[in-house]
Design a protein around this motif. Structure first.
Motif, mmCIF file in Angstrom:
data_model
loop_
_atom_site.group_PDB
_atom_site.id
_atom_site.type_symbol
_atom_site.label_atom_id
_atom_site.label_comp_id
_atom_site.label_asym_id
_atom_site.label_seq_id
_atom_site.Cartn_x
_atom_site.Cartn_y
_atom_site.Cartn_z
ATOM 1 N N MET A 93 3.304 41.183 106.192
ATOM 2 C CA MET A 93 1.861 41.058 105.973
ATOM 3 C C MET A 93 1.547 40.636 104.544
ATOM 4 N N ASN A 97 -0.212 36.823 103.019
ATOM 5 C CA ASN A 97 -1.358 36.767 102.107
ATOM 6 C C ASN A 97 -2.689 36.672 102.849
ATOM 7 N N ARG A 98 -2.776 37.293 103.984
ATOM 8 C CA ARG A 98 -4.024 37.211 104.746
ATOM 9 C C ARG A 98 -4.648 38.583 104.971
ATOM 10 N N PHE A 99 -4.098 39.594 104.316
ATOM 11 C CA PHE A 99 -4.622 40.945 104.541
ATOM 12 C C PHE A 99 -4.837 41.653 103.213
ATOM 13 N N HIS A 100 -5.773 42.572 103.220
ATOM 14 C CA HIS A 100 -5.964 43.405 102.043
ATOM 15 C C HIS A 100 -4.881 44.473 101.979
ATOM 16 N N THR A 103 -5.225 47.354 104.443
ATOM 17 C CA THR A 103 -4.757 47.117 105.812
ATOM 18 C C THR A 103 -3.245 47.132 105.880
ATOM 19 N N ALA A 106 -2.170 50.585 105.906
ATOM 20 C CA ALA A 106 -2.498 51.236 107.181
ATOM 21 C C ALA A 106 -1.476 50.868 108.249
ATOM 22 N N VAL A 107 -1.151 49.578 108.332
ATOM 23 C CA VAL A 107 -0.154 49.133 109.309
ATOM 24 C C VAL A 107 1.204 49.756 108.975
ATOM 25 N N VAL A 110 1.316 53.223 110.369
ATOM 26 C CA VAL A 110 1.477 53.222 111.820
ATOM 27 C C VAL A 110 2.914 52.873 112.186
ATOM 28 N N VAL A 133 2.061 59.120 121.328
ATOM 29 C CA VAL A 133 1.796 57.818 120.715
ATOM 30 C C VAL A 133 0.387 57.676 120.137
ATOM 31 N N PRO A 134 -0.666 57.952 120.942
ATOM 32 C CA PRO A 134 -2.006 57.758 120.372
ATOM 33 C C PRO A 134 -2.255 58.619 119.135
ATOM 34 N N ILE A 137 -0.333 57.108 116.220
ATOM 35 C CA ILE A 137 -0.948 55.875 115.729
ATOM 36 C C ILE A 137 -2.127 56.213 114.815
ATOM 37 N N LEU A 138 -2.994 57.099 115.291
ATOM 38 C CA LEU A 138 -4.171 57.453 114.496
ATOM 39 C C LEU A 138 -3.771 58.141 113.193
ATOM 40 N N LEU A 141 -2.452 55.642 110.823
ATOM 41 C CA LEU A 141 -3.558 54.814 110.344
ATOM 42 C C LEU A 141 -4.307 55.517 109.209
ATOM 43 N N LYS B 11 -9.536 37.401 104.145
ATOM 44 C CA LYS B 11 -8.680 38.575 104.321
ATOM 45 C C LYS B 11 -9.347 39.600 105.222
ATOM 46 N N ASP B 15 -7.911 41.638 108.340
ATOM 47 C CA ASP B 15 -7.962 43.109 108.360
ATOM 48 C C ASP B 15 -8.574 43.610 109.660
ATOM 49 N N ILE B 22 -4.666 47.665 116.442
ATOM 50 C CA ILE B 22 -4.059 49.003 116.357
ATOM 51 C C ILE B 22 -4.922 50.032 117.084
ATOM 52 N N ALA B 26 -3.984 52.274 120.314
ATOM 53 C CA ALA B 26 -4.095 53.735 120.353
ATOM 54 C C ALA B 26 -4.902 54.157 121.577
ATOM 55 N N THR B 29 -2.823 53.510 124.834
ATOM 56 C CA THR B 29 -1.738 54.473 125.031
ATOM 57 C C THR B 29 -2.295 55.854 125.372
#
Lengths: 168, 133
Positions: A93, A97-100, A103, A106-107, A110, A133-134, A137-138, A141, B11, B15, B22, B26, B29
């Motif tokens: 990611m 260079n397309r995400f802050h 984010t 956060a990824v 996860v 899983v859920p 994930i949360l 995040l 960006k 995001d 995601i 969540a 699932t």
């Protein structure tokens, strides 16, 4: 940046101290695997400051050291798989260079849980754990967003310090 | 400044996309175990007292069974239409009677005072339990 090795050592020490702090805080959510992952702060900083190769080195060494210091072999296995998954996702990611940063972090959070869950599945071989899983994930995040916020806020200052350091 | 703003917006798009994926993941699932039809056709109602199996009945056949303890205590269990319920018991807390009926694999009703556990078990699942025990 000339003294990459020094920074790498500094960040590794930082990561280990953060792991230690996390062990000290009685932070239990009742679900195994749900934690803040403070030491990912150091990994994220390394990604920003040192580049992919050194950051990967930090990730692996951190996971192994933390395992030896605060856990056992199983823990090394879990945290290593989580950390490597998380690192790969964040590195890709970052490169795009397309995400802050928020984010990306956060990824990373996860994916850390995803990697751990995968190993957990191979260990216990029960589909039952996928009910988690859920939640995982949360949790990843939220933890990732917290860490990402800190790094986003701190980065300008650190860049400043490094710039001043090299000027002297 | 303008290019910076553009960069920021570009960006933000990424995001929102990735965070959306995601969150959707969540949600999915979480949803899938709730909506998938649990195959309880071959399932059995297993009754344990103190950890020992004292009865095993087909979930698909309607049945009324009374479990009498050595001290005269009893639990009346009703199996009907694929659901299991404790309809009557003389335990002090009456929690087993008040608990809603169970119908899915792995669900259980527990009467703690009588050390009675009633679970729905699918044949495959009990295999896994035996291994990971």
């Amino acid at each position: 940046m000339k003294s990459k090795t020094a920074y790498l050592g500094l960040l590794l020490a930082f990561a280990l101290i953060l792991s230690y702090i996390e062990v000290l805080i009685p932070f239990s959510f009742g679900i195994p695997g749900v934690k803040l992952g403070l030491s990912n702060l150091a990994v994220l900083l390394a990604l920003c400051l040192l580049g992919y190769r050194d950051a990967f080195l930090l990730t692996v060494v951190k996971a192994i050291f933390c395992g030896f210091l605060f856990g056992n072999m199983t823990m090394i296995l879990y945290s290593l798989s989580g950390a490597v998954c998380s690192f790969l996702a964040m590195a890709v990611m970052m490169k795009s260079n397309r995400f802050h940063l928020l984010t990306i972090s956060a990824v990373g959070g996860v994916m850390h849980n995803a990697g751990q869950l995968l190993v957990a599945y191979f260990v216990v071989k029960t589909y039952g754990i996928f009910y988690y899983v859920p939640i995982l994930i949360l949790a990843g995040l939220i933890a990732g967003i917290l860490i990402g916020t800190i790094v986003t806020l701190v980065m300008p200052f650190i860049r400043n310090v490094i710039k001043r350091g090299t000027n002297i | 400044m303008i290019t910076e703003g553009k960069e920021f917006l570009k960006k933000i798009k990424g995001d929102v996309l990735i965070l959306g994926i995601i969150l959707a993941l969540a949600f999915l699932t979480w949803l899938i175990p709730h909506i998938t039809e649990d195959d309880t056709s071959g399932s059995e109602v297993v009754v344990l007292r103190d950890g020992n199996e004292i009865g095993c009945y087909s979930l698909s056949a309607d049945n009324i069974i009374t479990f009498q303890g050595t001290d005269g205590s009893y639990n009346l269990i009703l199996i009907s239409g694929g659901t299991v319920k404790v309809t009557d018991a003389d335990c002090p807390d009456q929690l087993c009677v008040r608990q809603r009926s169970i119908s899915k694999n792995g669900e259980s009703i527990i009467c703690l005072p009588h050390k009675l556990v009633i679970t729905i078990d699918s044949p495959e699942e009990s295999d896994i339990d035996a291994v990971t025990n």
